[in-house]
Design a protein around this motif. Structure first.
Motif, PDB file in Angstrom:
ATOM      1  N   GLU A 159      42.582  38.809 -41.255  1.00 25.47           N
ATOM      2  CA  GLU A 159      41.310  38.567 -40.540  1.00 25.47           C
ATOM      3  C   GLU A 159      40.363  39.630 -40.903  1.00 25.47           C
ATOM      4  OE1 GLU A 159      42.433  38.165 -36.404  1.00 25.47           O
ATOM      5  OE2 GLU A 159      43.438  36.179 -37.071  1.00 25.47           O
ATOM      6  N   LEU A 160      40.514  40.905 -40.975  1.00 26.95           N
ATOM      7  CA  LEU A 160      39.565  41.997 -41.066  1.00 26.95           C
ATOM      8  C   LEU A 160      38.836  41.801 -42.479  1.00 26.95           C
ATOM      9  CD1 LEU A 160      37.688  44.083 -40.387  1.00 26.95           C
ATOM     10  CD2 LEU A 160      39.805  45.827 -40.571  1.00 26.95           C
ATOM     11  N   ALA A 161      39.982  41.701 -43.419  1.00 26.85           N
ATOM     12  CA  ALA A 161      39.505  41.474 -45.102  1.00 26.85           C
ATOM     13  C   ALA A 161      38.632  40.163 -45.020  1.00 26.85           C
ATOM     14  CB  ALA A 161      40.635  41.226 -46.067  1.00 26.85           C
ATOM     15  N   GLU A 162      38.828  39.168 -44.402  1.00 28.10           N
ATOM     16  CA  GLU A 162      37.871  38.030 -44.488  1.00 28.10           C
ATOM     17  C   GLU A 162      36.459  38.398 -43.944  1.00 28.10           C
ATOM     18  OE1 GLU A 162      40.247  35.044 -42.171  1.00 28.10           O
ATOM     19  OE2 GLU A 162      40.558  33.997 -44.470  1.00 28.10           O
ATOM     20  N   ARG A 163      36.531  39.039 -42.876  1.00 28.96           N
ATOM     21  CA  ARG A 163      34.890  39.480 -42.361  1.00 28.96           C
ATOM     22  C   ARG A 163      34.215  40.626 -43.126  1.00 28.96           C
ATOM     23  NH1 ARG A 163      36.301  40.743 -36.043  1.00 28.96           N
ATOM     24  NH2 ARG A 163      34.243  40.629 -36.181  1.00 28.96           N
ATOM     25  N   ILE A 164      34.836  41.013 -44.243  1.00 30.96           N
ATOM     26  CA  ILE A 164      33.992  42.216 -44.987  1.00 30.96           C
ATOM     27  C   ILE A 164      32.999  41.281 -45.830  1.00 30.96           C
ATOM     28  CG2 ILE A 164      34.129  43.794 -46.752  1.00 30.96           C
ATOM     29  CD1 ILE A 164      37.363  44.146 -46.162  1.00 30.96           C
ATOM     30  N   PRO A 165      31.694  41.579 -45.778  1.00 26.38           N
ATOM     31  CA  PRO A 165      30.657  40.856 -46.485  1.00 26.38           C
ATOM     32  C   PRO A 165      30.838  40.966 -47.632  1.00 26.38           C
ATOM     33  CG  PRO A 165      29.654  42.212 -44.694  1.00 26.38           C
ATOM     34  CD  PRO A 165      31.270  42.750 -44.673  1.00 26.38           C
ATOM     35  N   PRO A 166      30.291  40.030 -48.334  1.00 28.08           N
ATOM     36  CA  PRO A 166      30.221  40.093 -49.928  1.00 28.08           C
ATOM     37  C   PRO A 166      29.357  41.497 -50.211  1.00 28.08           C
ATOM     38  CG  PRO A 166      29.695  37.609 -49.098  1.00 28.08           C
ATOM     39  CD  PRO A 166      29.763  38.722 -47.854  1.00 28.08           C
ATOM     40  N   GLY A 167      29.737  41.935 -51.306  1.00 25.68           N
ATOM     41  CA  GLY A 167      29.270  43.147 -51.947  1.00 25.68           C
ATOM     42  C   GLY A 167      29.443  44.479 -51.219  1.00 25.68           C
TER      43      GLY A 167
ATOM     44  N   ALA B  26      46.154  37.208 -51.431  1.00 29.38           N
ATOM     45  CA  ALA B  26      45.745  36.450 -52.183  1.00 29.38           C
ATOM     46  C   ALA B  26      44.800  35.364 -51.564  1.00 29.38           C
ATOM     47  CB  ALA B  26      46.919  35.511 -53.208  1.00 29.38           C
ATOM     48  N   ALA B  27      45.164  35.212 -50.407  1.00 28.94           N
ATOM     49  CA  ALA B  27      44.307  33.861 -49.538  1.00 28.94           C
ATOM     50  C   ALA B  27      42.869  34.420 -48.994  1.00 28.94           C
ATOM     51  CB  ALA B  27      45.131  33.385 -48.399  1.00 28.94           C
ATOM     52  N   VAL B  28      42.621  35.839 -49.073  1.00 33.01           N
ATOM     53  CA  VAL B  28      41.378  36.280 -48.627  1.00 33.01           C
ATOM     54  C   VAL B  28      40.624  36.842 -49.856  1.00 33.01           C
ATOM     55  CG1 VAL B  28      42.454  36.574 -46.317  1.00 33.01           C
ATOM     56  CG2 VAL B  28      42.551  38.246 -48.052  1.00 33.01           C
ATOM     57  N   PRO B  29      39.420  37.510 -49.441  1.00 33.78           N
ATOM     58  CA  PRO B  29      38.870  38.232 -50.592  1.00 33.78           C
ATOM     59  C   PRO B  29      39.395  39.638 -50.934  1.00 33.78           C
ATOM     60  CG  PRO B  29      37.344  38.004 -48.560  1.00 33.78           C
ATOM     61  CD  PRO B  29      38.553  37.274 -48.496  1.00 33.78           C
ATOM     62  N   TRP B  30      40.520  39.594 -51.382  1.00 36.31           N
ATOM     63  CA  TRP B  30      41.501  40.640 -51.524  1.00 36.31           C
ATOM     64  C   TRP B  30      40.549  41.894 -52.466  1.00 36.31           C
ATOM     65  CZ3 TRP B  30      41.544  41.963 -56.802  1.00 36.31           C
ATOM     66  CH2 TRP B  30      41.256  40.884 -57.621  1.00 36.31           C
ATOM     67  N   TRP B  31      39.760  41.617 -53.364  1.00 30.75           N
ATOM     68  CA  TRP B  31      38.979  42.675 -54.101  1.00 30.75           C
ATOM     69  C   TRP B  31      37.993  43.381 -52.945  1.00 30.75           C
ATOM     70  CZ3 TRP B  31      38.372  37.280 -54.054  1.00 30.75           C
ATOM     71  CH2 TRP B  31      37.198  37.062 -53.499  1.00 30.75           C
ATOM     72  N   ARG B  32      37.878  43.046 -51.779  1.00 31.10           N
ATOM     73  CA  ARG B  32      37.272  44.044 -50.816  1.00 31.10           C
ATOM     74  C   ARG B  32      37.948  44.796 -50.110  1.00 31.10           C
ATOM     75  NH1 ARG B  32      33.941  38.627 -48.531  1.00 31.10           N
ATOM     76  NH2 ARG B  32      33.010  37.897 -50.530  1.00 31.10           N
TER      77      ARG B  32
END
Length: 115
Positions: free
Chosen positions: A14-22, A51-57
């Motif tokens: 849930e926290l990973a999903e909240r990290i803004p782009p960039g 894999a289901a969230v923006p893992w690269w952040r």
């Protein structure tokens, strides 16, 4: 999130999903913000379920892209205009000073436990 996920994994994702782009948070940042676990536990959650969230952040503290996923991560970083810099050897690395995100604040729905 799925009901089958362990509670800690759900919090991490849930926290990973909240990290803004960039922007990025380190594994340790995520654990610290959640107030439990550590970098290894966050890394394990990301390896198993990320894999289901923006893992690269969610990244290593040294800003080096995840081994084995460098090309995919760099594609996301470039698309999101995430601050990068070059290492002495000429390889790309996240500019952690500029890219690091401190986590959701009150305007983002941050709860009382994290203020």
């Amino acid at each position: 999130m799925s009901e089958e996920l362990p509670a800690y994994a759900e919090q991490v994702l849930e926290l990973a999903e909240r990290i803004p782009p960039g922007r990025v948070m380190t594994y340790g940042d995520v654990a610290e913000w959640l107030g439990e676990g550590g970098p290894r536990q966050v890394g394990r959650v990301m390896a198993l379920y990320g894999a289901a969230v923006p893992w690269w952040r969610v990244v290593r503290a040294d800003g080096v892209p995840l081994p084995g996923a460098e090309r995919r991560a760099l594609g996301h970083y470039r698309a999101e205009a995430t601050p990068l810099r070059l290492t002495a050897a000429g390889g790309p690395r996240l500019d952690m000073r500029r890219a690091r995100w401190e986590g959701p604040g009150p305007e983002d729905g941050r709860d009382e436990a994290h203020t």
